[in-house]
Scaffold this motif. Structure first.
Motif, PDB file in Angstrom:
ATOM      1  N   ASP A 256       0.856  -1.181   0.000  1.00  0.00           N
ATOM      2  CA  ASP A 256       0.000   0.000   0.000  1.00  0.00           C
ATOM      3  C   ASP A 256       0.895   1.234   0.000  1.00  0.00           C
ATOM      4  O   ASP A 256       1.224   1.801   1.042  1.00  0.00           O
ATOM      5  N   MET A 326      -6.505   1.278   0.051  1.00  0.00           N
ATOM      6  CA  MET A 326      -6.444  -0.085  -0.460  1.00  0.00           C
ATOM      7  C   MET A 326      -6.454  -1.107   0.663  1.00  0.00           C
ATOM      8  O   MET A 326      -7.165  -2.112   0.603  1.00  0.00           O
ATOM      9  N   LEU A 329     -10.042  -1.307   2.288  1.00  0.00           N
ATOM     10  CA  LEU A 329     -11.032  -1.944   1.424  1.00  0.00           C
ATOM     11  C   LEU A 329     -10.721  -3.417   1.208  1.00  0.00           C
ATOM     12  O   LEU A 329     -11.622  -4.263   1.216  1.00  0.00           O
ATOM     13  N   LEU A 330      -9.455  -3.764   1.022  1.00  0.00           N
ATOM     14  CA  LEU A 330      -9.070  -5.158   0.817  1.00  0.00           C
ATOM     15  C   LEU A 330      -9.468  -6.010   2.012  1.00  0.00           C
ATOM     16  O   LEU A 330     -10.067  -7.090   1.861  1.00  0.00           O
ATOM     17  N   LEU A 349     -12.295  -4.209  -5.421  1.00  0.00           N
ATOM     18  CA  LEU A 349     -11.472  -3.056  -5.048  1.00  0.00           C
ATOM     19  C   LEU A 349     -11.691  -1.910  -6.027  1.00  0.00           C
ATOM     20  O   LEU A 349     -11.874  -0.748  -5.623  1.00  0.00           O
ATOM     21  N   ASP A 352     -15.290  -0.444  -5.546  1.00  0.00           N
ATOM     22  CA  ASP A 352     -15.473   0.371  -4.348  1.00  0.00           C
ATOM     23  C   ASP A 352     -14.813   1.743  -4.489  1.00  0.00           C
ATOM     24  O   ASP A 352     -15.358   2.759  -4.048  1.00  0.00           O
ATOM     25  N   PRO A 378      -5.916  -0.408  -8.146  1.00  0.00           N
ATOM     26  CA  PRO A 378      -5.178  -1.537  -7.577  1.00  0.00           C
ATOM     27  C   PRO A 378      -4.815  -2.556  -8.644  1.00  0.00           C
ATOM     28  O   PRO A 378      -5.564  -2.778  -9.600  1.00  0.00           O
TER      29      PRO A 378
END
Length: 394
Positions: A256, A326, A329-330, A349, A352, A378
């Motif tokens: 990230d 990231m 959300l992941l 991903l 969103d 991503p």
């Protein structure tokens, strides 16, 4: 994005400050149990007394409610009997973790890894610097809980590097990160599942004379002391944790950071091309670098954005707490979708982030707490192509 620093304008040069920092600056930054863990036992949290079921071979478990760490006597005994690193089990660290949700039970520094699941989680805050980040420790807490609760990683097999650690060997300096990466893959054997997670600043620099980059730039991650000791390049990461992977060993990396798309220098990327998802070659035309191969194992990486993009931090997800977009959300998607495939995770991903972009509130409230427009895609990369639509995560 803050007004004080601007991102790199062209690929012929780079500006050394790129992932969003909390002061407005930008820095050029299936619920799862292993088949080996089919037997279960009931364990009660030592803090909130909540009961939960865990695999019999798990010696410690972090409660998903209060984050307290519980130790199973039978599980710990099993670890000793199986010689899975009992002598590296740090009782004091477990006690501290049970009383402080931000403490971690990291293994004692050793030349011998523990167990067939192990991870290195690195969150760099760059504290007391103008490009500091506040969300990286929260990212590590999130990832640590995800590995323990959803993928049955023993706590004592997770090494955590943050600037909050009391052990100087666990501060995310260049030396400590490189040594931890070596620890991660040392003596790896078939069946091992390894994880490298990094939350911090990422940058690019002109590639060396190997000409193994399509865009002519090496991707890098930035240790806390990178100004003095230097960044860690994708070539170094690849040679340290990708090349040594033996047949049957699987490595997952989650990066990230800005410009993180091909931070592991893996040979294949899975991305959209003219609206269609497909595997694409990551080699420069006419070349096939040996450095992008494993020793028979598999390396898979989720990156926060493509090489030319920036990654965002935000306080939108947890009140005043900062998180990497990231990472948050992941972890959320994995927790909500048991048995998710690689393709579904990547697509969700993207969906969103696109929803945030389309939100009618983004130009107002969300724009202020995200600090800048979220323009990150991503990326999934791997050492070999595989069926992303049928293979379950991990």
């Amino acid at each position: 994005m803050g007004d004080r620093l601007k991102a790199r304008k062209s690929k012929s040069s780079y500006f050394p400050f790129t992932r969003n920092s909390t002061d407005g600056a930008c820095f050029d930054h299936h619920k799862f149990l292993s088949s080996k863990h089919t037997m279960e036992k009931e364990l009660a949290c030592i803090r909130c007394k909540r009961k939960f079921v865990v695999p019999t071979k798990i010696g410690t478990y972090r409660c998903c409610e209060c984050q307290g760490v519980s130790k199973s006597i039978s599980g710990y005994k099993q670890l000793r009997e199986n010689s899975l690193g009992a002598k590296f089990f740090n009782q004091d660290q477990l006690h501290n973790a049970s009383t402080n949700a931000t403490s971690f039970s990291s293994p004692l520094l050793s030349t011998t890894p523990t167990g067939n699941k192990r991870a290195v989680l690195c969150g760099v805050s760059y504290s007391r610097r103008r490009y500091r980040l506040k969300g990286t420790v929260n990212d590590v807490v999130n990832m640590n809980s995800l590995l323990v609760e959803n993928f049955a990683f023993p706590i004592q097999s997770i090494r955590v590097l943050t600037e909050e650690q009391k052990d100087p060997n666990l501060i995310p300096t260049r030396r400590n990160i490189v040594e931890s990466l070596k620890w991660l893959v040392k003596d790896c054997q078939s069946g091992d599942s390894l994880v490298f997670y990094f939350s911090g600043h990422g940058m690019q620099q002109l590639a060396d004379d190997k000409e193994d980059e399509i865009d002519g730039l090496d991707e890098t991650i930035c240790p806390v002391d990178f100004i003095r000791e230097g960044m860690i390049t994708d070539n170094e990461i690849n040679s340290t944790i990708v090349e040594p992977l033996k047949n049957g060993v699987k490595l997952h990396a989650i990066i990230d950071a800005c410009h993180s798309g091909t931070t592991l220098d893996l040979m294949h990327v899975y991305k959209k091309d003219n609206g269609n998802w497909k595997w694409m070659n990551n080699n420069p035309p006419g070349t096939e670098p040996v450095t992008k191969r494993t020793n028979g194992g598999t390396a898979i990486c989720f990156s926060a954005c493509e090489d030319s993009q920036l990654a965002a931090d935000t306080a939108a997800f947890g009140g005043k707490e900062m998180n990497g977009v990231m990472t948050y959300l992941l972890a959320k998607i994995i927790r909500e979708h048991s048995g998710i495939t690689y393709a579904s995770l990547l697509e969700k991903l993207h969906e969103d982030i696109a929803k945030i972009q389309r939100s009618k509130h983004f130009s107002g409230f969300l724009r202020r707490i995200f600090h800048r427009r979220i323009d990150q895609d991503p990326l999934l990369s791997a050492s070999e192509k595989f069926d992303v639509r049928t293979r379950i995560l991990f």
